[in-house]
Design an enzyme around this catalytic site. Structure first.
Site, mmCIF file in Angstrom:
data_model
loop_
_atom_site.group_PDB
_atom_site.id
_atom_site.type_symbol
_atom_site.label_atom_id
_atom_site.label_comp_id
_atom_site.label_asym_id
_atom_site.label_seq_id
_atom_site.Cartn_x
_atom_site.Cartn_y
_atom_site.Cartn_z
ATOM 1 N N VAL A 54 0.830 -1.205 0.000
ATOM 2 C CA VAL A 54 0.000 0.000 0.000
ATOM 3 C C VAL A 54 0.868 1.261 0.000
ATOM 4 C CG1 VAL A 54 -1.775 1.301 1.269
ATOM 5 C CG2 VAL A 54 -1.897 -1.202 1.161
ATOM 6 N N CYS A 55 1.967 1.222 0.731
ATOM 7 C CA CYS A 55 2.815 2.412 0.913
ATOM 8 C C CYS A 55 3.252 3.080 -0.394
ATOM 9 C CB CYS A 55 4.026 2.079 1.772
ATOM 10 S SG CYS A 55 3.598 1.514 3.436
ATOM 11 N N PRO A 56 3.751 2.337 -1.388
ATOM 12 C CA PRO A 56 4.194 3.034 -2.600
ATOM 13 C C PRO A 56 3.050 3.693 -3.369
ATOM 14 C CG PRO A 56 4.343 0.664 -2.916
ATOM 15 C CD PRO A 56 4.027 0.906 -1.465
#
Length: 185
Positions: A54-56
């Site tokens: 999810v972070c990128p």
């Protein structure tokens, strides 16, 4: 034991951290601190871990909106508890992160995340926290998402616009719409 966290109206904590600002050899790292925000609006957003799923998506979306922040005279800062070397490796490895225009702050000591009160109990990694900080260094908005839920960059921009009006803004207000005039009686 009650967990405390920095909230609206609090002064954003003092910090100075190693950060990744480039993947160009010799220009990769820089110290970033409160001085980089002095006298300006700032948005600092946190993600749990590098090399995740999810972070990128969030980091890339903040980057796509970078000029929307600078057009609002706002400093954009990203942070996690990973080291500057992990940030650098991730930027080099992930095509969506190669050309980031904001620093990736490395809070390896977890001191800033701990002072903010955003560390998860189990892993001691940061939640998906977002702060809008005014030019005086005061927190004006906080949003903290669970580890599995990405945030809305459009909502961060909407709230920043509302705060920068210094007026009363109704539900779902968007930049350019009328604000509310308080009746003094």
């Amino acid at each position: 034991m009650a967990k405390t966290f920095i909230s609206i109206g609090d002064r954003f904590p003092q910090f100075s951290k190693k950060s990744v600002v480039s993947i160009e050899k010799g220009k990769e790292f820089k110290d970033v601190s409160n001085r980089d925000m002095e006298g300006k609006w700032a948005v600092m957003f946190w993600w749990p871990k590098d090399f995740t799923f999810v972070c990128p998506t969030e980091i890339a979306e903040f980057n796509r909106n970078y000029t929307n922040f600078t057009d609002r005279e706002t400093v954009l800062l990203g942070a996690s508890t990973d080291s500057e070397y992990v940030h650098h490796a991730w930027r080099k490895d992930h095509k969506d992160l190669h050309d980031l225009r904001f620093p990736m702050i490395a809070d390896t000591s977890r001191s800033l995340a701990e002072e903010l009160g955003i560390l998860s109990a189990e892993e001691k990694i940061a939640y998906r926290a977002t702060y809008i900080i005014d030019p005086e260094g005061i927190v004006r908005w906080v949003c903290i998402n669970d580890l599995s839920v990405g945030r809305s960059v459009a909502e961060v921009l909407r709230v920043l616009d509302a705060l920068q009006t210094d007026e009363l803004c109704p539900c779902n207000w968007e930049k350019g719409e009328k604000t509310i005039e308080a009746e003094v009686g």
